[in-house]
Design a protein around this motif. Structure first.
Motif, PDB file in Angstrom:
ATOM      1  N   UNK A 140       1.543  10.752  -6.154  1.00  0.00           N
ATOM      2  CA  UNK A 140       0.366  11.199  -5.417  1.00  0.00           C
ATOM      3  C   UNK A 140       0.475  10.843  -3.938  1.00  0.00           C
ATOM      4  N   UNK A 141       0.956   9.636  -3.648  1.00  0.00           N
ATOM      5  CA  UNK A 141       1.084   9.212  -2.248  1.00  0.00           C
ATOM      6  C   UNK A 141       2.153  10.011  -1.521  1.00  0.00           C
ATOM      7  N   UNK A 142       3.247  10.297  -2.196  1.00  0.00           N
ATOM      8  CA  UNK A 142       4.310  11.101  -1.579  1.00  0.00           C
ATOM      9  C   UNK A 142       3.792  12.499  -1.253  1.00  0.00           C
ATOM     10  N   UNK A 143       3.083  13.103  -2.202  1.00  0.00           N
ATOM     11  CA  UNK A 143       2.556  14.448  -1.973  1.00  0.00           C
ATOM     12  C   UNK A 143       1.595  14.516  -0.806  1.00  0.00           C
ATOM     13  N   UNK A 144       0.818  13.450  -0.605  1.00  0.00           N
ATOM     14  CA  UNK A 144      -0.201  13.455   0.453  1.00  0.00           C
ATOM     15  C   UNK A 144       0.345  13.024   1.815  1.00  0.00           C
ATOM     16  N   UNK A 155       0.841  -1.201   0.000  1.00  0.00           N
ATOM     17  CA  UNK A 155       0.000   0.000   0.000  1.00  0.00           C
ATOM     18  C   UNK A 155       0.876   1.251   0.000  1.00  0.00           C
ATOM     19  N   UNK A 156       0.872   2.040  -1.081  1.00  0.00           N
ATOM     20  CA  UNK A 156       1.715   3.238  -1.123  1.00  0.00           C
ATOM     21  C   UNK A 156       1.428   4.231   0.006  1.00  0.00           C
ATOM     22  N   UNK A 157       0.177   4.335   0.429  1.00  0.00           N
ATOM     23  CA  UNK A 157      -0.148   5.263   1.510  1.00  0.00           C
ATOM     24  C   UNK A 157       0.581   4.871   2.789  1.00  0.00           C
ATOM     25  N   UNK A 158       0.608   3.592   3.089  1.00  0.00           N
ATOM     26  CA  UNK A 158       1.326   3.120   4.278  1.00  0.00           C
ATOM     27  C   UNK A 158       2.833   3.318   4.115  1.00  0.00           C
ATOM     28  N   UNK A 159       3.327   3.028   2.936  1.00  0.00           N
ATOM     29  CA  UNK A 159       4.773   3.111   2.716  1.00  0.00           C
ATOM     30  C   UNK A 159       5.303   4.532   2.879  1.00  0.00           C
ATOM     31  N   UNK A 160       4.589   5.516   2.335  1.00  0.00           N
ATOM     32  CA  UNK A 160       5.109   6.883   2.301  1.00  0.00           C
ATOM     33  C   UNK A 160       4.667   7.731   3.489  1.00  0.00           C
ATOM     34  N   UNK A 161       3.943   7.139   4.431  1.00  0.00           N
ATOM     35  CA  UNK A 161       3.497   7.877   5.605  1.00  0.00           C
ATOM     36  C   UNK A 161       4.700   8.416   6.388  1.00  0.00           C
ATOM     37  N   UNK A 162       4.787   9.739   6.523  1.00  0.00           N
ATOM     38  CA  UNK A 162       5.839  10.416   7.289  1.00  0.00           C
ATOM     39  C   UNK A 162       7.248  10.071   6.799  1.00  0.00           C
ATOM     40  N   UNK A 163       7.392   9.846   5.495  1.00  0.00           N
ATOM     41  CA  UNK A 163       8.700   9.485   4.940  1.00  0.00           C
ATOM     42  C   UNK A 163       9.672  10.659   5.011  1.00  0.00           C
ATOM     43  N   UNK A 164      10.898  10.358   5.418  1.00  0.00           N
ATOM     44  CA  UNK A 164      11.991  11.340   5.419  1.00  0.00           C
ATOM     45  C   UNK A 164      12.844  11.228   4.159  1.00  0.00           C
ATOM     46  N   UNK A 165      13.002  10.030   3.633  1.00  0.00           N
ATOM     47  CA  UNK A 165      13.812   9.791   2.441  1.00  0.00           C
ATOM     48  C   UNK A 165      13.213   8.615   1.682  1.00  0.00           C
ATOM     49  N   UNK A 166      13.217   8.734   0.356  1.00  0.00           N
ATOM     50  CA  UNK A 166      12.624   7.693  -0.488  1.00  0.00           C
ATOM     51  C   UNK A 166      13.590   7.296  -1.590  1.00  0.00           C
ATOM     52  N   UNK A 167      13.774   6.001  -1.750  1.00  0.00           N
ATOM     53  CA  UNK A 167      14.507   5.443  -2.879  1.00  0.00           C
ATOM     54  C   UNK A 167      13.478   4.781  -3.798  1.00  0.00           C
ATOM     55  N   UNK A 168      13.140   5.444  -4.891  1.00  0.00           N
ATOM     56  CA  UNK A 168      12.128   4.923  -5.803  1.00  0.00           C
ATOM     57  C   UNK A 168      12.823   4.051  -6.847  1.00  0.00           C
ATOM     58  N   UNK A 169      12.939   2.780  -6.504  1.00  0.00           N
ATOM     59  CA  UNK A 169      13.676   1.824  -7.319  1.00  0.00           C
ATOM     60  C   UNK A 169      12.736   1.007  -8.197  1.00  0.00           C
ATOM     61  N   UNK A 170      11.569   0.682  -7.659  1.00  0.00           N
ATOM     62  CA  UNK A 170      10.633  -0.164  -8.380  1.00  0.00           C
ATOM     63  C   UNK A 170      10.162   0.479  -9.672  1.00  0.00           C
ATOM     64  N   UNK A 171      10.398  -0.179 -10.783  1.00  0.00           N
ATOM     65  CA  UNK A 171       9.990   0.302 -12.097  1.00  0.00           C
ATOM     66  C   UNK A 171       9.961  -0.892 -13.041  1.00  0.00           C
ATOM     67  N   UNK A 172       9.289  -0.719 -14.162  1.00  0.00           N
ATOM     68  CA  UNK A 172       9.311  -1.776 -15.165  1.00  0.00           C
ATOM     69  C   UNK A 172      10.726  -1.852 -15.723  1.00  0.00           C
ATOM     70  N   UNK A 173      11.368  -3.006 -15.691  1.00  0.00           N
ATOM     71  CA  UNK A 173      12.787  -3.072 -16.046  1.00  0.00           C
ATOM     72  C   UNK A 173      13.031  -2.914 -17.530  1.00  0.00           C
ATOM     73  N   UNK A 174      14.143  -2.297 -17.848  1.00  0.00           N
ATOM     74  CA  UNK A 174      14.557  -2.178 -19.240  1.00  0.00           C
ATOM     75  C   UNK A 174      15.051  -3.532 -19.733  1.00  0.00           C
ATOM     76  N   UNK A 175      14.544  -3.955 -20.874  1.00  0.00           N
ATOM     77  CA  UNK A 175      14.987  -5.194 -21.508  1.00  0.00           C
ATOM     78  C   UNK A 175      15.976  -4.862 -22.626  1.00  0.00           C
ATOM     79  N   UNK A 176      16.811  -5.818 -22.961  1.00  0.00           N
ATOM     80  CA  UNK A 176      17.779  -5.611 -24.034  1.00  0.00           C
ATOM     81  C   UNK A 176      17.051  -5.254 -25.332  1.00  0.00           C
ATOM     82  N   UNK A 177      17.395  -4.100 -25.896  1.00  0.00           N
ATOM     83  CA  UNK A 177      16.790  -3.649 -27.141  1.00  0.00           C
ATOM     84  C   UNK A 177      15.489  -2.887 -26.979  1.00  0.00           C
ATOM     85  N   UNK A 178      14.991  -2.730 -25.775  1.00  0.00           N
ATOM     86  CA  UNK A 178      13.726  -2.023 -25.533  1.00  0.00           C
ATOM     87  C   UNK A 178      13.921  -0.522 -25.655  1.00  0.00           C
ATOM     88  N   UNK A 179      13.030   0.161 -26.382  1.00  0.00           N
ATOM     89  CA  UNK A 179      13.221   1.597 -26.520  1.00  0.00           C
ATOM     90  C   UNK A 179      12.591   2.347 -25.356  1.00  0.00           C
TER      91      UNK A 179
END
Length: 335
Positions: free
Chosen positions: A114-118, A73-97
């Motif tokens: 949106x969750x970070x802002x709130x 749950x992003x709301x739980x994760x970002x509650x009162x966050x001091x620092x965020x490492x946003x690593x999770x993303x769709x990974x780049x595949x070989x040859x993917x544009x």
């Protein structure tokens, strides 16, 4: 005893997340005397793997680790966050544009922004690692809204910066601490400008300009191409994108952002272009500059002379970032 700070890692069960969480818990980012609560965000199917990571964190018995809180749950994760490492993303595949990556990742960084802002603290430092990092950071900042400011956001170009240090040091047979003032301008992509024209190296007979210690044609040619395409070379070699080196780069970028840069040197950070538009780069994108950080405040190093080759590259990578922004905004229907 310090009051614990709340540190968010997204994509925490992934390769980079796995490589980074133990070093954060150990104190490599925020210091050995700073207690930490780790907020670990993952998608539901990855939560069992994340539980295995948490078992290992417990088994390490890190004295700085005050608590670990896994969630989907992003709301739980970002509650009162001091620092965020946003690593999770769709990974780049070989040859993917990159346009395909933008479409895949736009929805991810919309929800997180949106969750970070709130829910995050207004002083939060948000470091976007997931690629394409510059434009993902821009999307995240947009959806965080007016409650946060430019100074809350950066994207990671420290991996390219570190790659430059490592390659120059290897070619001159010195350790990387002897090399200073390399620059990565622009995007974390093949158009990035890897600039050693201001760099120095400490050799046995004194401090020298890197442009004198190594051929300029090489530094602006084969060397720069090698740095810019290193990520693809790693994918081809190991069948997956950079993990340990990317985690280390995120650690060093956040550490310098949190604790200040060393005296007599600068680092490369992709940040929202400041109002004064340094080096003629237009506002509205996330662009990598040489910066110094003092007590958490990031300042672009001004007044550096850039030769025609570097200037042309700076414009090319700016144009790419503008095009990425347009593509992302169209995909997300941002007006």
């Amino acid at each position: 005893m310090s009051t614990p700070i709340n540190v968010v890692i997204t994509g925490a069960a992934g390769q980079i997340g796995y490589a980074i969480m133990f070093r954060i818990a150990k104190g490599d980012v925020f210091g050995c005397n700073q207690k930490i609560n780790l907020h670990l965000l993952e998608i539901e199917p990855a939560l069992p793997a994340l539980n295995g990571c948490i078992m290992e964190l417990q088994d390490c018995a890190f004295p700085n680790l005050a608590g670990v809180f896994p969630t989907a749950n992003p709301e739980e994760a970002f509650k009162d966050a001091d620092a965020c490492f946003l690593i999770g993303a769709f990974p780049r595949k070989d040859g993917m544009d990159r346009s395909a990556l933008l479409q895949k990742n736009g929805g991810i960084f919309r929800v997180q922004g949106e969750a970070i802002g709130k829910f995050a603290k207004k002083t939060v430092k948000v470091l976007v690692v997931g690629n394409p990092a510059n434009t993902n950071c821009l999307i995240c900042q947009h959806y965080a809204g007016a409650s946060l400011k430019n100074e809350n956001f950066s994207a990671m170009t420290r991996l390219d910066h570190n790659r430059m240090l490592g390659e120059i040091a290897a070619r001159l047979n010195v350790t990387t601490d002897k090399v200073k003032k390399v620059i990565v301008w622009g995007n974390h992509s093949n158009t990035q400008v890897d600039d050693a024209s201001h760099a120095t190296v400490e050799l046995a007979d004194g401090v020298k300009a890197v442009y004198g210690a190594l051929p300029q044609a090489d530094l602006e040619g084969e060397f720069a191409q090698k740095i810019a395409t290193r990520g693809g070379a790693v994918i081809k070699a190991r069948g997956a994108s950079s993990a340990a080196s990317a985690a280390n780069a995120a650690i060093t970028q956040m550490r310098d952002w949190w604790c200040s840069t060393p005296e007599g040197d600068w680092v490369s950070m992709a940040i929202p272009v400041p109002d004064d538009e340094p080096y003629g780069i237009k506002k509205g994108i996330i662009y990598s500059f040489p910066v110094v950080v003092k007590q958490g405040v990031v300042e672009v190093v001004k007044g550096l002379e850039c030769n025609a080759h570097i200037q042309a590259g700076m414009k090319k990578t700016e144009d790419e970032l503008i095009a990425e922004k347009q593509a992302a905004y169209e995909a997300l229907n941002i007006q």
